[in-house]
Scaffold this motif. Structure first.
Motif, PDB file in Angstrom:
ATOM      1  N   MET A   7       1.990  81.589 -30.935  1.00 25.54           N
ATOM      2  CA  MET A   7       2.629  80.898 -32.065  1.00 25.54           C
ATOM      3  C   MET A   7       1.758  80.989 -33.319  1.00 25.54           C
ATOM      4  N   ILE A   8       2.404  81.213 -34.481  1.00 27.50           N
ATOM      5  CA  ILE A   8       1.614  81.366 -35.714  1.00 27.50           C
ATOM      6  C   ILE A   8       1.173  79.997 -36.235  1.00 27.50           C
ATOM      7  N   ALA A   9      -0.110  79.930 -36.621  1.00 32.15           N
ATOM      8  CA  ALA A   9      -0.650  78.667 -37.155  1.00 32.15           C
ATOM      9  C   ALA A   9      -0.718  78.756 -38.670  1.00 32.15           C
ATOM     10  N   LYS A  10      -0.214  77.705 -39.335  1.00 27.42           N
ATOM     11  CA  LYS A  10      -0.283  77.675 -40.790  1.00 27.42           C
ATOM     12  C   LYS A  10      -1.359  76.652 -41.194  1.00 27.42           C
ATOM     13  N   VAL A  11      -2.339  77.126 -41.966  1.00 28.77           N
ATOM     14  CA  VAL A  11      -3.437  76.237 -42.366  1.00 28.77           C
ATOM     15  C   VAL A  11      -3.206  75.755 -43.786  1.00 28.77           C
ATOM     16  N   GLU A  12      -3.327  74.449 -43.987  1.00 24.76           N
ATOM     17  CA  GLU A  12      -3.218  73.905 -45.351  1.00 24.76           C
ATOM     18  C   GLU A  12      -4.422  73.031 -45.636  1.00 24.76           C
ATOM     19  N   LYS A  13      -4.854  73.031 -46.914  1.00 29.97           N
ATOM     20  CA  LYS A  13      -5.942  72.125 -47.299  1.00 29.97           C
ATOM     21  C   LYS A  13      -5.399  70.709 -47.299  1.00 29.97           C
ATOM     22  N   HIS A  14      -6.139  69.787 -46.719  1.00 32.58           N
ATOM     23  CA  HIS A  14      -5.786  68.363 -46.787  1.00 32.58           C
ATOM     24  C   HIS A  14      -6.186  67.871 -48.175  1.00 32.58           C
ATOM     25  N   ARG A  15      -5.648  66.744 -48.623  1.00 34.06           N
ATOM     26  CA  ARG A  15      -6.053  66.266 -49.961  1.00 34.06           C
ATOM     27  C   ARG A  15      -7.528  65.847 -49.971  1.00 34.06           C
ATOM     28  N   PHE A  41      -8.639  69.988 -43.176  1.00 37.90           N
ATOM     29  CA  PHE A  41      -7.467  70.864 -43.180  1.00 37.90           C
ATOM     30  C   PHE A  41      -6.383  70.300 -42.268  1.00 37.90           C
ATOM     31  N   THR A  42      -5.166  70.799 -42.495  1.00 40.98           N
ATOM     32  CA  THR A  42      -4.055  70.467 -41.603  1.00 40.98           C
ATOM     33  C   THR A  42      -3.559  71.792 -41.039  1.00 40.98           C
ATOM     34  N   ILE A  43      -3.354  71.818 -39.726  1.00 40.20           N
ATOM     35  CA  ILE A  43      -2.859  73.044 -39.101  1.00 40.20           C
ATOM     36  C   ILE A  43      -1.474  72.759 -38.527  1.00 40.20           C
ATOM     37  N   LYS A  44      -0.515  73.605 -38.898  1.00 37.63           N
ATOM     38  CA  LYS A  44       0.840  73.424 -38.386  1.00 37.63           C
ATOM     39  C   LYS A  44       1.154  74.544 -37.413  1.00 37.63           C
ATOM     40  N   THR A  45       1.537  74.161 -36.205  1.00 37.88           N
ATOM     41  CA  THR A  45       2.006  75.143 -35.233  1.00 37.88           C
ATOM     42  C   THR A  45       3.369  74.637 -34.752  1.00 37.88           C
ATOM     43  N   ALA A  89      -7.837  69.362 -38.817  1.00 36.58           N
ATOM     44  CA  ALA A  89      -8.804  70.360 -38.350  1.00 36.58           C
ATOM     45  C   ALA A  89      -9.938  70.489 -39.353  1.00 36.58           C
ATOM     46  N   THR A  90     -11.041  71.107 -38.880  1.00 35.79           N
ATOM     47  CA  THR A  90     -12.118  71.489 -39.803  1.00 35.79           C
ATOM     48  C   THR A  90     -12.380  72.977 -39.565  1.00 35.79           C
ATOM     49  N   ARG A  91     -12.892  73.633 -40.599  1.00 33.47           N
ATOM     50  CA  ARG A  91     -13.201  75.063 -40.489  1.00 33.47           C
ATOM     51  C   ARG A  91     -14.551  75.191 -39.804  1.00 33.47           C
ATOM     52  N   SER A  92     -14.575  75.906 -38.683  1.00 34.16           N
ATOM     53  CA  SER A  92     -15.775  75.895 -37.840  1.00 34.16           C
ATOM     54  C   SER A  92     -16.941  76.652 -38.456  1.00 34.16           C
ATOM     55  N   LEU A  93     -18.091  76.007 -38.441  1.00 31.61           N
ATOM     56  CA  LEU A  93     -19.334  76.648 -38.884  1.00 31.61           C
ATOM     57  C   LEU A  93     -19.873  77.564 -37.786  1.00 31.61           C
ATOM     58  N   ASP A  96      -8.493  83.627 -42.090  1.00 32.28           N
ATOM     59  CA  ASP A  96      -9.438  82.965 -42.978  1.00 32.28           C
ATOM     60  C   ASP A  96     -10.611  82.330 -42.222  1.00 32.28           C
ATOM     61  N   GLY A  97     -10.733  82.624 -40.932  1.00 33.41           N
ATOM     62  CA  GLY A  97     -11.818  82.040 -40.134  1.00 33.41           C
ATOM     63  C   GLY A  97     -11.255  81.205 -38.994  1.00 33.41           C
ATOM     64  N   GLU A  98     -12.178  80.546 -38.289  1.00 34.83           N
ATOM     65  CA  GLU A  98     -11.751  79.763 -37.125  1.00 34.83           C
ATOM     66  C   GLU A  98     -11.741  78.269 -37.467  1.00 34.83           C
ATOM     67  N   TYR A  99     -10.724  77.579 -36.972  1.00 29.12           N
ATOM     68  CA  TYR A  99     -10.585  76.135 -37.206  1.00 29.12           C
ATOM     69  C   TYR A  99     -10.651  75.416 -35.874  1.00 29.12           C
ATOM     70  N   ARG A 100     -11.180  74.183 -35.929  1.00 33.98           N
ATOM     71  CA  ARG A 100     -11.265  73.345 -34.723  1.00 33.98           C
ATOM     72  C   ARG A 100     -10.352  72.144 -34.914  1.00 33.98           C
ATOM     73  N   LEU A 101      -9.434  71.930 -33.986  1.00 34.06           N
ATOM     74  CA  LEU A 101      -8.561  70.757 -34.107  1.00 34.06           C
ATOM     75  C   LEU A 101      -9.429  69.508 -33.971  1.00 34.06           C
ATOM     76  N   TRP A 102      -9.101  68.509 -34.798  1.00 28.40           N
ATOM     77  CA  TRP A 102      -9.923  67.283 -34.871  1.00 28.40           C
ATOM     78  C   TRP A 102      -9.080  66.153 -34.275  1.00 28.40           C
ATOM     79  N   MET A 103      -9.511  65.681 -33.084  1.00 25.45           N
ATOM     80  CA  MET A 103      -8.672  64.800 -32.284  1.00 25.45           C
ATOM     81  C   MET A 103      -8.851  63.321 -32.685  1.00 25.45           C
ATOM     82  N   PRO A 104      -7.801  62.678 -33.208  1.00 25.08           N
ATOM     83  CA  PRO A 104      -7.940  61.296 -33.695  1.00 25.08           C
ATOM     84  C   PRO A 104      -8.212  60.278 -32.592  1.00 25.08           C
ATOM     85  N   ARG A 105      -7.942  60.628 -31.353  1.00 26.13           N
ATOM     86  CA  ARG A 105      -8.258  59.670 -30.289  1.00 26.13           C
ATOM     87  C   ARG A 105      -9.680  59.867 -29.769  1.00 26.13           C
TER      88      ARG A 105
END
Ligand SMILES: C[S@@+](CC[C@H](N)C(=O)[O-])C[C@H]1O[C@@H](n2cnc3c(N)ncnc32)[C@H](O)[C@@H]1O
Length: 230
Positions: A1-9, A14-18, A25-29, A45-54
């Motif tokens: 599935m294609i992931a769409k990355v958007e900058k959060h305000r 970042f926000t990743i939509k699949t 998410a954050t862009r992984s160092l 544009d690089g690798e992103y890590r989903l950031w789990m709110p729980r």
């Protein structure tokens, strides 16, 4: 599935939509490294890590509408209660290589993973020490701190924050404190506990900027953003 990355305000987030799902998410160092089992998303544009709110009260605060995010690219952060580095790893992505995180954790067993994390993340400086005694680790902290982030789940949270702000920060520095009502008083109404803690912070002369109730992502927790008065 294609992931769409958007900058959060909020900068560095970042926000990743699949499909119809949307995640923080954050862009992984450190591409290729999952720190706590979080999903990695490869993009052009690089690798992103989903950031789990729980798993992270900072992510929960953002999802619950945090308006002021003191931790930004380039920030110098003192993080109290780093545990094994779950949230620290995302803060490391957010502040990037121009920022630094002094990550304090007092349990040597828990800090083992934090020490491993710092081997690959050069902007994480682990400190195994007690946040109630900032003079014990002040020789390890170089220069002034922009933000003290605190998640220690202790009874004297307001005092710990104030003592660390006094030791490491100048006027107009920021603080973020995750208040765990049940660590302060296990029986009182949580609203009463929050009110008492807010008064304690105000009595230290700190300005309350914002309060974010983390329910239902984190039960009985409130994130408070504060600022040192100038
Ligand atoms: C709720 S956990 C932190 C979770 C972490 N902030 C995260 O989001 O990944 C609280 C941590 O604070 C640590 N802690 C509690 N009191 C402390 C103190 N006085 N000094 C340093 N660390 C402390 C505990 O050992 C525990 O690992």
């Amino acid at each position: 599935m294609i992931a769409k990355v958007e900058k959060h305000r909020l900068p560095g987030v970042f926000t990743i939509k699949t499909g119809d799902r949307s995640s923080l998410a954050t862009r992984s160092l450190v591409p290729g490294a999952s720190v706590y089992g979080e999903k990695l998303i490869e993009t052009e544009d690089g690798e992103y890590r989903l950031w789990m709110p729980r798993r992270s009260k900072l992510a929960a605060s953002i999802l619950k509408g945090l308006k002021e995010m003191p931790i930004q690219p380039g920030s110098r952060v003192l993080y109290l209660g780093a545990a094994s580095g779950t949230t620290v790893s995302h803060v490391s992505d957010v502040v990037g290589l121009h920022g630094i995180i002094y990550a304090v954790e007092f349990s040597p067993r828990v800090a083992r993973k934090l020490l491993q994390l710092s081997e690959t993340r050069t902007n994480v400086f682990p400190i195994v020490s007690d946040a109630r005694h900032p003079t014990r680790y002040s020789p390890l902290v170089a220069g002034s701190i922009d933000v003290v982030y605190q998640d220690v789940a202790q009874m004297d949270q307001a005092r710990i924050l104030f003592d660390n702000l006094s030791a490491f920060c100048s006027d107009r520095a920021w603080g973020m404190i995750a208040i765990k009502a049940r660590s302060i008083d296990s029986t009182a109404d949580v609203k009463v506990v929050y009110k008492k803690e807010i008064s304690a912070l105000e009595n230290y002369g700190l300005e309350i900027v914002e309060m974010v109730d983390l329910e239902p992502l984190e039960k009985d927790h409130m994130m408070v953003v504060i600022r040192v008065k100038g």
